[in-house]
Design a protein around this motif. Structure first.
Motif, PDB file in Angstrom:
ATOM      1  N   HIS A  77       2.247   1.760   5.372  1.00 38.20           N
ATOM      2  CA  HIS A  77       2.883   0.588   4.744  1.00 38.20           C
ATOM      3  C   HIS A  77       2.027   0.201   3.540  1.00 38.20           C
ATOM      4  CE1 HIS A  77       5.621   0.193   8.098  1.00 38.20           C
ATOM      5  NE2 HIS A  77       4.607   0.113   8.950  1.00 38.20           N
ATOM      6  N   PRO A  78       2.280   0.756   2.369  1.00 39.91           N
ATOM      7  CA  PRO A  78       1.371   0.615   1.222  1.00 39.91           C
ATOM      8  C   PRO A  78       1.457  -0.727   0.506  1.00 39.91           C
ATOM      9  CG  PRO A  78       3.267   1.942   0.620  1.00 39.91           C
ATOM     10  CD  PRO A  78       3.411   1.677   2.088  1.00 39.91           C
ATOM     11  N   ARG A  79       1.197  -1.779   1.256  1.00 32.50           N
ATOM     12  CA  ARG A  79       1.238  -3.129   0.687  1.00 32.50           C
ATOM     13  C   ARG A  79      -0.034  -3.441  -0.086  1.00 32.50           C
ATOM     14  NH1 ARG A  79       2.021  -7.589   5.094  1.00 32.50           N
ATOM     15  NH2 ARG A  79       3.904  -6.338   5.457  1.00 32.50           N
ATOM     16  N   TYR A  80      -1.148  -2.847   0.348  1.00 32.59           N
ATOM     17  CA  TYR A  80      -2.448  -3.046  -0.304  1.00 32.59           C
ATOM     18  C   TYR A  80      -3.066  -1.700  -0.636  1.00 32.59           C
ATOM     19  CZ  TYR A  80      -1.807  -7.703   1.660  1.00 32.59           C
ATOM     20  OH  TYR A  80      -1.280  -8.932   1.990  1.00 32.59           O
ATOM     21  N   GLU A  81      -3.977  -1.715  -1.592  1.00 30.52           N
ATOM     22  CA  GLU A  81      -4.654  -0.484  -1.984  1.00 30.52           C
ATOM     23  C   GLU A  81      -5.555  -0.011  -0.849  1.00 30.52           C
ATOM     24  OE1 GLU A  81      -6.773  -1.445  -5.511  1.00 30.52           O
ATOM     25  OE2 GLU A  81      -4.959  -1.622  -6.743  1.00 30.52           O
ATOM     26  N   PRO A  82      -5.576   1.284  -0.556  1.00 29.36           N
ATOM     27  CA  PRO A  82      -6.441   1.791   0.512  1.00 29.36           C
ATOM     28  C   PRO A  82      -7.907   1.741   0.113  1.00 29.36           C
ATOM     29  CG  PRO A  82      -5.452   3.615  -0.660  1.00 29.36           C
ATOM     30  CD  PRO A  82      -4.812   2.360  -1.212  1.00 29.36           C
ATOM     31  N   TYR A  83      -8.760   1.795   1.105  1.00 29.11           N
ATOM     32  CA  TYR A  83     -10.197   1.896   0.837  1.00 29.11           C
ATOM     33  C   TYR A  83     -10.506   3.240   0.197  1.00 29.11           C
ATOM     34  CZ  TYR A  83     -15.142   2.673   1.925  1.00 29.11           C
ATOM     35  OH  TYR A  83     -16.474   2.986   1.860  1.00 29.11           O
ATOM     36  N   ARG A  84      -9.978   4.311   0.770  1.00 32.71           N
ATOM     37  CA  ARG A  84     -10.112   5.653   0.226  1.00 32.71           C
ATOM     38  C   ARG A  84      -8.745   6.329   0.222  1.00 32.71           C
ATOM     39  NH1 ARG A  84     -14.098   4.192  -1.665  1.00 32.71           N
ATOM     40  NH2 ARG A  84     -16.244   4.879  -1.300  1.00 32.71           N
ATOM     41  N   ARG A  85      -8.503   7.156  -0.771  1.00 29.19           N
ATOM     42  CA  ARG A  85      -7.237   7.885  -0.837  1.00 29.19           C
ATOM     43  C   ARG A  85      -7.239   9.027   0.175  1.00 29.19           C
ATOM     44  NH1 ARG A  85      -3.627   4.658  -3.461  1.00 29.19           N
ATOM     45  NH2 ARG A  85      -4.711   3.609  -5.173  1.00 29.19           N
ATOM     46  N   HIS A  86      -6.137   9.176   0.868  1.00 30.72           N
ATOM     47  CA  HIS A  86      -5.989  10.243   1.852  1.00 30.72           C
ATOM     48  C   HIS A  86      -4.700  11.013   1.542  1.00 30.72           C
ATOM     49  CE1 HIS A  86      -9.086   8.268   4.330  1.00 30.72           C
ATOM     50  NE2 HIS A  86      -8.492   7.146   3.990  1.00 30.72           N
ATOM     51  N   ALA A  87      -4.488  12.082   2.265  1.00 34.55           N
ATOM     52  CA  ALA A  87      -3.222  12.796   2.133  1.00 34.55           C
ATOM     53  C   ALA A  87      -2.063  11.858   2.463  1.00 34.55           C
ATOM     54  CB  ALA A  87      -3.212  14.003   3.064  1.00 34.55           C
ATOM     55  N   ARG A  88      -0.939  12.079   1.835  1.00 38.38           N
ATOM     56  CA  ARG A  88       0.213  11.198   2.026  1.00 38.38           C
ATOM     57  C   ARG A  88       0.592  11.107   3.502  1.00 38.38           C
ATOM     58  NH1 ARG A  88       4.071   9.330  -1.406  1.00 38.38           N
ATOM     59  NH2 ARG A  88       3.246  10.643  -3.094  1.00 38.38           N
TER      60      ARG A  88
END
Length: 422
Positions: A77-88
């Motif tokens: 649920h991409p409401r906020y930016e992740p701490y680290r980018r991961h695979a989709r």
């Protein structure tokens, strides 16, 4: 230096509160919001029961747990930016399953003694998710995100062979009675922070010289109000001191679980709140511990008993003086409890807004609670409490408070932000 840091921190906080206020936007109806609080409770119990870890290490693994859970949830649920980018994340994966799997993976890695209990907790969480592709995909995604974080932290400075080696001298910390134990976890300040760029970014100023007026005031205050037999400290001051004399990590995270419930946070906002507070708090503690090691400032019990050695004619020694609370086995400057409370309360303010409606328990005085409508009042009580306990000079408390606020404001400005489409 201290004044500049305070002004900068205050300006950032004012700018951030509207941006980081909570949201009523709901996630998928199938998600279980309580999974974040549930795994916070599991993590707290697991880490407290891990006899191989010092109390300070609990902050590390709580932060790791919530970093993984946060990324697992916002990856779906991409409401906020992740701490680290991961695979989709797989489309329509269950964030509930992902969060539980991520928390489980982190904890079984770092506290393998609790494998059976962790497996039971995971089974309980997954029972809330209907069987099917969404559940399977969520579990796989949560485990992958957690493993990414575990790999990232593989060589982060934990347990490095760091020792406290300063020789006793006026103003220099040395082991204190009654245990005369060596400095606890001296390696903690060398751990790579999660959010901030490095320890030097928020290093506090040099503590007061022993002959300064500020030191003289601090000395007189803690000598009078922090003694085990003080006749100056009031009953209310004693109660406040004892309330804030237990396990601060348990105190903060119990309050967060209450916050998630009373605010009715959904799974996304709950994941963000727990991650922002615990990750920020760890970074503030890392800066604090490196400062303790570098500054090596003596504790009040040593300073008061050995005041004849400090070169200050305005201080008077009392060889029999003891504090209300047994002095912890690490240097005075700066205060860890104050850094934790300042960082956690400001991080919480930056997430949910300035009206906290915060209820705290005491692990030292069972059955007692205190309520705070704002973080400033809480932080003021903790500054005073550690003086009234007789274990800190005021400057160690106030500079720790500034450190915690500054770390929290910087971290909130750079992490946990709403995604652009919102």
């Amino acid at each position: 230096m201290g004044t500049v840091r305070r002004i900068a921190g205050a300006a950032v906080a004012v700018a951030l509160v509207p941006v980081f206020a909570g949201t009523a936007e709901a996630s998928s109806p199938s998600e279980t919001a309580s999974v974040i609080s549930d795994w916070n409770a599991v993590a707290s119990a697991t880490l407290l029961g891990d006899t191989g870890k010092a109390p300070q290490e609990i902050f590390i693994y709580l932060a790791f747990t919530h970093a993984a859970m946060y990324d697992a949830v916002v990856g779906i649920h991409p409401r906020y930016e992740p701490y680290r980018r991961h695979a989709r994340a797989p489309r329509h994966a269950s964030a509930t399953a992902a969060a539980a799997a991520a928390g489980h993976k982190v904890l079984e890695t770092y506290s393998p003694y609790a494998q059976a209990a962790l497996d039971d907790a995971l089974a309980g969480s997954l029972a809330e998710v209907p069987d099917g592709a969404a559940k399977t995909a969520g579990i796989a995604y949560g485990e992958r995100v957690a493993q990414d974080l575990i790999d990232l932290r593989a060589h982060d400075g934990r347990y490095a062979p760091v020792q406290y080696t300063r020789a006793p001298a006026p103003g220099v910390w040395r082991p204190t009675p009654p245990a005369f134990a060596p400095m606890a976890v001296p390696w903690l300040g060398g751990v790579t922070p999660l959010l901030i760029r490095g320890v030097a970014q928020f290093a506090p100023p040099t503590p007061p010289k022993l002959t300064s007026r500020r030191y003289t005031r601090d000395f007189a205050e803690v000598k009078a109000l922090g003694s085990a037999t003080s006749t100056t400290r009031t009953a209310e001051q004693t109660a406040t001191a004892l309330f804030f004399s237990g396990n601060v990590g348990v105190q903060v995270n119990t309050a967060l679980r209450d916050q998630a419930a009373v605010r009715g946070l959904d799974i996304v906002d709950a994941a963000r709140m727990f991650a922002a507070v615990n990750m920020t708090t760890l970074d503030a503690l890392i800066v604090t511990w490196q400062t303790k090691l570098d500054r090596a400032y003596w504790r009040p019990i040593t300073a008061i008993q050995l005041a004849t050695t400090d070169g200050n004619p305005a201080t008077t020694a009392d060889p029999a003086w003891t504090p209300l609370l047994t002095t912890p086995n690490y240097p005075d400057y700066v205060s860890g409890y104050n850094a934790v409370i300042a960082a956690s309360s400001r991080a919480l303010e930056n997430v949910v807004g300035p009206r906290l409606n915060l209820t705290l328990i005491s692990t030292a005085v069972p059955g007692t609670t205190r309520h705070y409508d704002n973080g400033a009042a809480l932080r003021a009580d903790v500054v005073n409490a550690r003086i009234w306990l007789g274990i800190h000079f005021r400057t160690a408390d106030t500079e720790a408070r500034t450190l915690g606020l500054d770390v929290a404001d910087w971290s909130s400005h750079h992490y946990f932000r709403p995604t652009s489409h919102r």
